[in-house]
Design a protein around this motif. Sequence first.
Motif, PDB file in Angstrom:
ATOM      1  N   TRP A  85       7.815  11.903  13.194  1.00  0.00           N
ATOM      2  CA  TRP A  85       7.779  10.505  12.755  1.00  0.00           C
ATOM      3  C   TRP A  85       9.195  10.084  12.377  1.00  0.00           C
ATOM      4  O   TRP A  85      10.143  10.869  12.458  1.00  0.00           O
ATOM      5  CB  TRP A  85       6.841  10.424  11.550  1.00  0.00           C
ATOM      6  CG  TRP A  85       6.479   9.053  11.066  1.00  0.00           C
ATOM      7  CD1 TRP A  85       5.894   8.047  11.783  1.00  0.00           C
ATOM      8  CD2 TRP A  85       6.639   8.557   9.730  1.00  0.00           C
ATOM      9  NE1 TRP A  85       5.681   6.959  10.976  1.00  0.00           N
ATOM     10  CE2 TRP A  85       6.130   7.240   9.717  1.00  0.00           C
ATOM     11  CE3 TRP A  85       7.163   9.093   8.547  1.00  0.00           C
ATOM     12  CZ2 TRP A  85       6.129   6.446   8.572  1.00  0.00           C
ATOM     13  CZ3 TRP A  85       7.159   8.314   7.401  1.00  0.00           C
ATOM     14  CH2 TRP A  85       6.650   7.009   7.415  1.00  0.00           C
TER      15      TRP A  85
ATOM     16  N   VAL B 275       0.655   5.791  13.495  1.00  0.00           N
ATOM     17  CA  VAL B 275       0.323   6.526  12.271  1.00  0.00           C
ATOM     18  C   VAL B 275       0.485   8.028  12.509  1.00  0.00           C
ATOM     19  O   VAL B 275      -0.120   8.582  13.440  1.00  0.00           O
ATOM     20  CB  VAL B 275      -1.115   6.210  11.827  1.00  0.00           C
ATOM     21  CG1 VAL B 275      -1.454   6.978  10.552  1.00  0.00           C
ATOM     22  CG2 VAL B 275      -1.281   4.705  11.626  1.00  0.00           C
TER      23      VAL B 275
ATOM     24  N   PRO C 139       0.176   1.196  12.317  1.00  0.00           N
ATOM     25  CA  PRO C 139      -0.449   0.782  11.048  1.00  0.00           C
ATOM     26  C   PRO C 139      -0.472  -0.730  10.962  1.00  0.00           C
ATOM     27  O   PRO C 139       0.407  -1.414  11.494  1.00  0.00           O
ATOM     28  CB  PRO C 139       0.461   1.413   9.990  1.00  0.00           C
ATOM     29  CG  PRO C 139       1.762   1.656  10.683  1.00  0.00           C
ATOM     30  CD  PRO C 139       1.437   1.923  12.117  1.00  0.00           C
TER      31      PRO C 139
ATOM     32  N   THR D 162       8.945   5.753   1.993  1.00  0.00           N
ATOM     33  CA  THR D 162      10.267   5.987   2.569  1.00  0.00           C
ATOM     34  C   THR D 162      11.272   5.112   1.846  1.00  0.00           C
ATOM     35  O   THR D 162      11.098   3.900   1.736  1.00  0.00           O
ATOM     36  CB  THR D 162      10.283   5.686   4.083  1.00  0.00           C
ATOM     37  OG1 THR D 162       9.821   4.359   4.315  1.00  0.00           O
ATOM     38  CG2 THR D 162       9.391   6.657   4.819  1.00  0.00           C
TER      39      THR D 162
ATOM     40  N   THR E 283       6.127  11.998  -0.982  1.00  0.00           N
ATOM     41  CA  THR E 283       4.685  12.073  -0.730  1.00  0.00           C
ATOM     42  C   THR E 283       3.885  12.700  -1.878  1.00  0.00           C
ATOM     43  O   THR E 283       2.662  12.630  -1.862  1.00  0.00           O
ATOM     44  CB  THR E 283       4.410  12.899   0.540  1.00  0.00           C
ATOM     45  OG1 THR E 283       4.880  14.249   0.339  1.00  0.00           O
ATOM     46  CG2 THR E 283       5.117  12.306   1.749  1.00  0.00           C
TER      47      THR E 283
ATOM     48  N   SER F  95       9.722   1.251   2.071  1.00  0.00           N
ATOM     49  CA  SER F  95       8.459   1.068   2.784  1.00  0.00           C
ATOM     50  C   SER F  95       7.438   2.068   2.279  1.00  0.00           C
ATOM     51  O   SER F  95       7.790   3.153   1.793  1.00  0.00           O
ATOM     52  CB  SER F  95       8.661   1.260   4.297  1.00  0.00           C
ATOM     53  OG  SER F  95       9.456   0.228   4.834  1.00  0.00           O
ATOM     54  N   VAL F  96       6.175   1.713   2.415  1.00  0.00           N
ATOM     55  CA  VAL F  96       5.097   2.633   2.064  1.00  0.00           C
ATOM     56  C   VAL F  96       4.025   2.563   3.145  1.00  0.00           C
ATOM     57  O   VAL F  96       3.628   1.473   3.576  1.00  0.00           O
ATOM     58  CB  VAL F  96       4.515   2.328   0.667  1.00  0.00           C
ATOM     59  CG1 VAL F  96       3.979   0.902   0.576  1.00  0.00           C
ATOM     60  CG2 VAL F  96       3.427   3.332   0.302  1.00  0.00           C
ATOM     61  N   LEU F  97       3.597   3.740   3.579  1.00  0.00           N
ATOM     62  CA  LEU F  97       2.491   3.875   4.534  1.00  0.00           C
ATOM     63  C   LEU F  97       1.322   4.489   3.783  1.00  0.00           C
ATOM     64  O   LEU F  97       1.464   5.540   3.152  1.00  0.00           O
ATOM     65  CB  LEU F  97       2.904   4.764   5.700  1.00  0.00           C
ATOM     66  CG  LEU F  97       1.806   5.161   6.695  1.00  0.00           C
ATOM     67  CD1 LEU F  97       1.285   3.936   7.446  1.00  0.00           C
ATOM     68  CD2 LEU F  97       2.314   6.207   7.679  1.00  0.00           C
TER      69      LEU F  97
ATOM     70  N   ALA G 189      -5.011   2.494   8.354  1.00  0.00           N
ATOM     71  CA  ALA G 189      -3.658   2.725   7.847  1.00  0.00           C
ATOM     72  C   ALA G 189      -2.965   1.381   7.686  1.00  0.00           C
ATOM     73  O   ALA G 189      -3.122   0.465   8.499  1.00  0.00           O
ATOM     74  CB  ALA G 189      -2.872   3.626   8.789  1.00  0.00           C
TER      75      ALA G 189
ATOM     76  N   GLU H  69       0.899  -0.436   6.366  1.00  0.00           N
ATOM     77  CA  GLU H  69       2.303  -0.238   6.011  1.00  0.00           C
ATOM     78  C   GLU H  69       2.868  -1.546   5.489  1.00  0.00           C
ATOM     79  O   GLU H  69       2.629  -2.617   6.057  1.00  0.00           O
ATOM     80  CB  GLU H  69       3.095   0.235   7.226  1.00  0.00           C
ATOM     81  CG  GLU H  69       4.495   0.719   6.886  1.00  0.00           C
ATOM     82  CD  GLU H  69       5.155   1.448   8.040  1.00  0.00           C
ATOM     83  OE1 GLU H  69       6.019   2.299   7.792  1.00  0.00           O
ATOM     84  OE2 GLU H  69       4.787   1.168   9.202  1.00  0.00           O
ATOM     85  N   THR H  70       3.617  -1.441   4.380  1.00  0.00           N
ATOM     86  CA  THR H  70       4.187  -2.643   3.789  1.00  0.00           C
ATOM     87  C   THR H  70       5.520  -2.320   3.133  1.00  0.00           C
ATOM     88  O   THR H  70       5.933  -1.160   3.069  1.00  0.00           O
ATOM     89  CB  THR H  70       3.208  -3.269   2.763  1.00  0.00           C
ATOM     90  OG1 THR H  70       3.686  -4.566   2.375  1.00  0.00           O
ATOM     91  CG2 THR H  70       3.074  -2.397   1.512  1.00  0.00           C
ATOM     92  N   THR H  71       6.193  -3.359   2.661  1.00  0.00           N
ATOM     93  CA  THR H  71       7.522  -3.229   2.048  1.00  0.00           C
ATOM     94  C   THR H  71       7.418  -3.309   0.540  1.00  0.00           C
ATOM     95  O   THR H  71       6.630  -4.116  -0.003  1.00  0.00           O
ATOM     96  CB  THR H  71       8.452  -4.347   2.576  1.00  0.00           C
ATOM     97  OG1 THR H  71       8.583  -4.218   3.983  1.00  0.00           O
ATOM     98  CG2 THR H  71       9.830  -4.250   1.945  1.00  0.00           C
TER      99      THR H  71
END
Length: 279
Positions: free
Chosen positions: A72, A101, A181, A221, A229, A262-264, A271, A273-275
């Motif tokens: 990834w 994902v 995602p 991230t 994590t 960012s977060v997944l 799934a 994903e956003t900031t």
Amino acid sequence: MMIICSGPRRLLIAIVSVAAALVPFYSAHAEMSAWAENEGGRMRLVALAPDAGGKIRAALQIEPKPGWITYWKEPGNSGIPPQITIAAESGVTLDAIAYPVPKHFFKGAIEDIAYEAPVTLPLSLTAVGKGPVTIDAVAFIGICKDICIPFQANFQLKLGPAIQSHPQEEAILQAADARLPKPPSQDFDVTAHAMSPDRKTLSLDLVLPGEGKAAPDIIVTGPSGYAFTKQIGGKRDGRTFKVDIAISKLPKDYDISGKHWSVLVIDGERAMETTLAFQ
């Protein structure tokens, strides 16, 4: 955790990196290149002709062999994230790489964030000017089993006119988009986030799409090369979840003010994903 290449994998990367640079060009006069192959798998480039605004839909297809993985965008304790470079003289620029994902893999002390099955990375490209377009690209990935092998290939893809139909390429790109995602929604989102004053924990409040009891998988991230994590004290109450994420290490003198991470979040089959913006 800080994302680095270390241990026995790092040693092999150094040994074979020269060989990786010797992979030849894979050229085509269509919208799909030939496959480039190595010990752990194969990859190829797929693209459609530019639209009226010069935008090109493309993708890098990667197929690891059984038992192998590829990484990834932030790989884990060790590994090589995908890198794609477009020759400047080709008149094509790479705007973004999207990532389906991934999965979490644990083997002793090694944690990988990766793909164990074929994966297609959507690419957003832009062609400058009019006329025929040739994508001249270098793809560099890590592909690993007990060892990690750098895999580099050069692709040259000449695109035909946009009026032609390319159903196979369209299907590949649509399937890749479906595995991405989703953006946040009313039933799946981060509703609050806060970094502790000592920069050791990130607190997250989430609304989740299901009412299961298991904690979702969360990958945060931060600065390039860093992913976090480890969950601390997570508590799920129906569709709400509160948790702290351990921030093990940041670059020296790193100022988080004004930064965007960012977060997944993976919850069951969904799934998002956003900031995360920090003031």
